[in-house]
Each structure stands twice: as C-alpha cells, then as structure tokens.
Motif scaffolding. Structure first.
Motif, mmCIF file in Angstrom:
data_model
loop_
_atom_site.group_PDB
_atom_site.id
_atom_site.type_symbol
_atom_site.label_atom_id
_atom_site.label_comp_id
_atom_site.label_asym_id
_atom_site.label_seq_id
_atom_site.Cartn_x
_atom_site.Cartn_y
_atom_site.Cartn_z
ATOM 1 N N ALA A 1 49.313 24.057 54.075
ATOM 2 C CA ALA A 1 48.340 24.774 54.913
ATOM 3 C C ALA A 1 47.212 25.331 54.047
ATOM 4 O O ALA A 1 46.038 25.302 54.434
ATOM 5 N N ARG A 2 47.593 25.796 52.869
ATOM 6 C CA ARG A 2 46.556 26.329 51.961
ATOM 7 C C ARG A 2 45.635 25.220 51.484
ATOM 8 O O ARG A 2 44.419 25.383 51.477
ATOM 9 N N SER A 3 46.220 24.092 51.075
ATOM 10 C CA SER A 3 45.382 22.988 50.575
ATOM 11 C C SER A 3 44.447 22.489 51.660
ATOM 12 O O SER A 3 43.321 22.092 51.380
ATOM 13 N N ALA A 4 44.937 22.500 52.908
ATOM 14 C CA ALA A 4 44.108 22.008 54.015
ATOM 15 C C ALA A 4 43.070 23.055 54.436
ATOM 16 O O ALA A 4 42.211 22.770 55.265
ATOM 17 N N GLY A 5 43.211 24.266 53.898
ATOM 18 C CA GLY A 5 42.252 25.329 54.209
ATOM 19 C C GLY A 5 42.343 25.823 55.641
ATOM 20 O O GLY A 5 41.358 26.313 56.201
ATOM 21 N N THR A 6 43.532 25.718 56.249
ATOM 22 C CA THR A 6 43.674 26.179 57.641
ATOM 23 C C THR A 6 43.625 27.713 57.691
ATOM 24 O O THR A 6 43.774 28.384 56.651
ATOM 25 N N GLU A 7 43.496 28.214 58.901
ATOM 26 C CA GLU A 7 43.457 29.663 59.089
ATOM 27 C C GLU A 7 44.771 30.279 58.571
ATOM 28 O O GLU A 7 44.763 31.288 57.878
ATOM 29 N N LEU A 8 45.892 29.612 58.877
ATOM 30 C CA LEU A 8 47.196 30.089 58.395
ATOM 31 C C LEU A 8 47.218 30.106 56.859
ATOM 32 O O LEU A 8 47.640 31.088 56.245
ATOM 33 N N GLY A 9 46.727 29.014 56.270
ATOM 34 C CA GLY A 9 46.702 28.915 54.810
ATOM 35 C C GLY A 9 45.937 30.067 54.189
ATOM 36 O O GLY A 9 46.368 30.659 53.195
ATOM 37 N N GLN A 10 44.815 30.395 54.807
ATOM 38 C CA GLN A 10 43.998 31.484 54.259
ATOM 39 C C GLN A 10 44.702 32.834 54.420
ATOM 40 O O GLN A 10 44.625 33.697 53.565
ATOM 41 N N ARG A 11 45.441 32.941 55.540
ATOM 42 C CA ARG A 11 46.118 34.216 55.809
ATOM 43 C C ARG A 11 47.240 34.489 54.810
ATOM 44 O O ARG A 11 47.511 35.626 54.451
ATOM 45 N N VAL A 12 47.950 33.411 54.382
ATOM 46 C CA VAL A 12 49.130 33.626 53.534
ATOM 47 C C VAL A 12 48.834 33.553 52.033
ATOM 48 O O VAL A 12 49.696 33.914 51.222
ATOM 49 N N ALA A 13 47.635 33.103 51.673
ATOM 50 C CA ALA A 13 47.347 32.831 50.255
ATOM 51 C C ALA A 13 47.635 34.028 49.344
ATOM 52 O O ALA A 13 48.361 33.906 48.348
ATOM 53 N N ALA A 14 47.080 35.181 49.702
ATOM 54 C CA ALA A 14 47.212 36.337 48.813
ATOM 55 C C ALA A 14 48.671 36.774 48.703
ATOM 56 O O ALA A 14 49.140 37.143 47.616
ATOM 57 N N ILE A 15 49.392 36.714 49.814
ATOM 58 C CA ILE A 15 50.809 37.139 49.792
ATOM 59 C C ILE A 15 51.604 36.210 48.881
ATOM 60 O O ILE A 15 52.400 36.652 48.053
ATOM 61 N N MET A 16 51.374 34.905 49.034
ATOM 62 C CA MET A 16 52.109 33.951 48.193
ATOM 63 C C MET A 16 51.778 34.164 46.722
ATOM 64 O O MET A 16 52.672 34.154 45.875
ATOM 65 N N ASP A 17 50.521 34.368 46.427
ATOM 66 C CA ASP A 17 50.131 34.538 45.024
ATOM 67 C C ASP A 17 50.694 35.822 44.424
ATOM 68 O O ASP A 17 50.818 35.941 43.207
ATOM 69 N N SER A 18 51.047 36.772 45.290
ATOM 70 C CA SER A 18 51.598 38.025 44.768
ATOM 71 C C SER A 18 53.113 37.933 44.568
ATOM 72 O O SER A 18 53.723 38.851 44.045
ATOM 73 N N GLY A 19 53.720 36.835 45.026
ATOM 74 C CA GLY A 19 55.167 36.672 44.853
ATOM 75 C C GLY A 19 55.987 37.297 45.967
ATOM 76 O O GLY A 19 57.214 37.307 45.905
ATOM 77 N N GLN A 20 55.299 37.812 47.003
ATOM 78 C CA GLN A 20 56.059 38.409 48.116
ATOM 79 C C GLN A 20 56.313 37.373 49.205
ATOM 80 O O GLN A 20 55.735 36.288 49.187
#
Ligand code: AMP
Length: 205
Positions: free
Chosen positions: A38-57
């Motif tokens: 979802a992040r690679s595709a740049g979807t709205e969901l991908g954008q929403r979860v990016a920061a959380i994933m990068d923080s390890g949560q």
C-alpha cells in the motif's frame, strides 16, 4: 488447514511462509507485505500507516483486520491460509476467530519460531544493509521487539491452552526449520484425522 506462523520480527516467518506456498499451495497472508504494498502504491492507506510503521509500532487493529477479511473474501476456494505477522494483538486474534467461524473455518495450527533476540538483531542488521528497510534499523527494530513482547507474545498461552501451539527452534538452517514445520503440520493433520475417525466410530478410536 489454516496456519499461523508466529514469532518476533525477522524470525524467518516470511521465508517459511513462501516455501509453504510453493510446496503445499497455501495462500500467504502477510499484513506487513500488504501494508508495504500500500505504501509503495502510494494509496491513502499507505500514507496513513507510513509513519507508524517507520516508528516500529503497530498500526490499528481495524486496519489489519479489514485487510485480512478482504483477502479471505478474495481467495474463497483456497486450500488453506498461512497468517504471517497476523494476529499481533488479542483483539486481532479474536477477530480472526470470528471471521473464520463465519466461513466455517478455524485456526488449525500455530507454529512458533523460537529465536534469541541477539541472533535476531544480527539478522536484521544484515537485512537492513541488504534491503534498506527503514524499520530494520537497530533502534526501530528494538521497538518492534518491544511491541512483540508486550502485545503479541500474550497470544501464546491462549493458543497453547487451545492445544494449537507447536514450538519450533527457529535458529537452525532454513531446511531444518522447514522440516520441523512440516513434521508439525503432518502431526496436526494426523490428529485431525484421528479426531474425525474417533467421532465417526463413536469415540472408541
Ligand atoms: P512485518 O513485516 O510483519 O514485521 O510488519 C511491518 C510493520 O507493519 C509492523 O512493524 C507494523 O507497523 C505493521 N504491521 C504488520 N502487521 C501488523 C499487524 N498484524 N498489526 C499491526 N501492525 C502490523
């Protein structure tokens, strides 16, 4: 047969899941892979979860439960699913039970890959160098381990009590771990057949 591959990040779940797909025709459902896609595709969901994933949560239960339900609907005739990186919290496990029950299915087997944290850190440092996944950097990885210990490990006694849990030493070679997983699956389907026969023969088998 529906299987959960259980273990901390970088325990080898993805590698073993991919092998089981090739050798046994399971469908792999990795919420981590779905979120990364979802992040690679740049979807709205991908954008929403990016920061959380990068923080390890962990991202919210609602998001991953919806992803899983979509996939269960998409692959209605699958011979079995491997859940990889899901469930990761008690509410996710409860939601999984419910959604499988609606489809007359259940979790048949939970395989825990046991690995020690120091070895994990070595593995992930190597993966970080090779693949450059932001959440594999050592600091974030420690947070992912903390999230596993706090939110995911409490699922183990639940599945143990339900007699679904098999522990496998995840520190061996890929082939050795694979052989142990296959043995656990064979035992599980043997037990299921025995249970079925015993019901059929009035409980005397
Ligand atoms: P993974 O590749 O499975 O380690 O997942 C990478 C990241 O995606 C995790 O650190 C979480 O931020 C998110 N994630 C993946 N699966 C889940 C899940 N079942 N519940 C919550 N967050 C998840």
């Amino acid at each position: 047969m529906n299987l959960i591959l259980f273990g901390p990040p970088a325990a080898g779940k993805g590698t073993q899941a991919k092998r089981l797909v090739t050798e046994h025709g399971f469908i792999q459902l990795s919420t981590g892979d779905m979120l990364r896609a979802a992040r690679s595709a740049g979807t709205e969901l991908g954008q929403r979860v990016a920061a959380i994933m990068d923080s390890g949560q962990l991202v919210s239960d609602e998001i991953v439960i919806e992803l899983i339900e979509d996939q269960l609907d998409t692959h209605k005739d699958a011979p079995g699913f491997i859940f990889d990186g899901f469930p990761r919290t008690v509410p996710q496990a409860e939601a999984l039970d419910k959604t499988l029950a609606k489809r007359d299915q259940e979790i048949d087997c939970v395989i825990r890959l046991r690995v020690d944290e120091e070895a994990l850190l070595d593995r992930v440092t190597k993966r970080f160098e090779e693949q450059g996944r932001e959440d594999d950097n050592p600091e974030t990885f420690k947070k992912r381990i903390d999230a596993y210990n706090a939110q995911t490990a409490p699922l183990l006694p639940i599945y143990a009590e339900r007699k679904k849990l098999t522990e496998v030493d995840g520190m061996g070679s890929i082939e050795k771990v694979a052989a142990e997983i296959d043995a656990a699956l064979a035992k599980q389907s043997g037990d299921e057949k025995k249970g079925f026969l015993s019901k059929l023969l009035g409980g005397n088998n």
